[in-house]
Design an enzyme around this catalytic site. Structure first.
Site, PDB file in Angstrom:
ATOM      1  N   ASP A 190       3.412  -2.078   8.293  1.00  0.00           N
ATOM      2  CA  ASP A 190       2.391  -2.107   7.249  1.00  0.00           C
ATOM      3  C   ASP A 190       1.416  -0.965   7.472  1.00  0.00           C
ATOM      4  O   ASP A 190       1.339  -0.395   8.567  1.00  0.00           O
ATOM      5  CB  ASP A 190       1.656  -3.453   7.285  1.00  0.00           C
ATOM      6  CG  ASP A 190       1.027  -3.824   5.958  1.00  0.00           C
ATOM      7  OD1 ASP A 190       0.946  -2.959   5.056  1.00  0.00           O
ATOM      8  OD2 ASP A 190       0.614  -5.000   5.795  1.00  0.00           O
ATOM      9  N   GLU A 228      -0.468 -10.271   3.777  1.00  0.00           N
ATOM     10  CA  GLU A 228      -0.192  -9.320   4.859  1.00  0.00           C
ATOM     11  C   GLU A 228      -0.504  -9.946   6.218  1.00  0.00           C
ATOM     12  O   GLU A 228       0.258  -9.797   7.171  1.00  0.00           O
ATOM     13  CB  GLU A 228      -1.034  -8.057   4.662  1.00  0.00           C
ATOM     14  CG  GLU A 228      -0.582  -7.188   3.501  1.00  0.00           C
ATOM     15  CD  GLU A 228      -1.524  -6.040   3.227  1.00  0.00           C
ATOM     16  OE1 GLU A 228      -1.061  -5.032   2.657  1.00  0.00           O
ATOM     17  OE2 GLU A 228      -2.717  -6.143   3.559  1.00  0.00           O
ATOM     18  N   GLY A 261       0.813  -1.202   0.000  1.00  0.00           N
ATOM     19  CA  GLY A 261       0.000   0.000   0.000  1.00  0.00           C
ATOM     20  C   GLY A 261       0.848   1.254   0.000  1.00  0.00           C
ATOM     21  O   GLY A 261       2.073   1.207   0.163  1.00  0.00           O
TER      22      GLY A 261
END
Length: 233
Positions: free
Chosen positions: A83, A105, A29
């Site tokens: 993350d 993830e 992301g």
């Protein structure tokens, strides 16, 4: 100040959780990509770490940044994963998967000693559900799975649920995850019981996993206009 600057500030603060010799899970992301870039700068300055990418896109960016990578199967420990998230509530419950990488993830976050989440201020929510909840499913009989997911949402106290197949940019073909699965995006408006919904979804045959990350994040770093706010459980 732009959200881009907030993301950069959060990513910079996350570097404090990385030290020489660590194996580091590299999230996916836009905010995680900023972190990968900044981590690459430190590697070029002499930091010795190994990265475990959570997506093919992250792997590509990390390689370009000069970060040594390994497959998760080839390491015996992941010290920290950094993350992003699409939503974070006050209990550090997350919605992730806007980029379609939620399964990998979650596998890497769960395998890590510590999960550090980096976000800009717009991702903080009093209650999860404003961002559509991604659910990764097997393509086989996915319409039946979608109906079961809808029923689970309604049973979890979400009265106006809507479940839609995610499609590629052209709008014609289904979006495929790195693992070859479909994503069903669930509009919820609000999720009153995230942990309960997470459990319901995992009991549906055809569901691979979902974007509710419960009990995984221990540190949330919120990028602000003039730095970052670090919150720890």
């Amino acid at each position: 100040m732009s959200t881009a600057q907030q993301k950069a500030n959060a990513a910079a603060a996350a570097l404090d959780y990385v030290s020489d010799g660590m194996t580091v899970g590299l999230g996916s992301g836009s905010t995680a990509e900023v972190f990968v870039s900044k981590l690459g700068e430190q590697v070029r300055d002499g930091l010795n770490i190994v990265g475990i990418p959570t997506s093919e896109q992250t792997a590509k960016l990390a390689e370009e940044a000069g970060i040594t990578l390994k497959e998760i199967d080839h390491v015996d420990r992941v010290h920290v994963t950094v993350d992003g998230a699409d939503e974070v509530d006050g209990r550090f419950q997350l919605v992730k998967g806007g980029g379609g990488c939620l399964l990998r993830e979650k596998i890497i976050a769960h395998a890590s000693d510590l999960m550090v989440v980096i976000v800009d201020e717009t991702k903080l929510k009093a209650q999860l559900g404003d961002f559509p909840l991604p659910v990764e499913v097997d393509p086989f009989a996915f319409t039946i799975t979608a109906k079961k997911i809808y029923d689970a949402l309604r049973a979890s106290g979400i009265p106006h649920a809507d479940v839609n197949l995610r499609r590629r940019g052209d709008g014609l073909e289904p979006f495929l995850t790195d693992g070859g699965h479909y994503i069903l995006d669930c509009s919820c408006e609000a999720i009153p019981d995230a942990a309960g919904l997470a459990d319901r979804l995992l009991h549906i045959p055809g569901v691979i996993d979902h974007g509710l990350f419960i009990g995984l994040a221990r540190v949330v770093i919120v990028g602000e206009d003039r730095g970052a706010r670090v919150m720890e459980l």
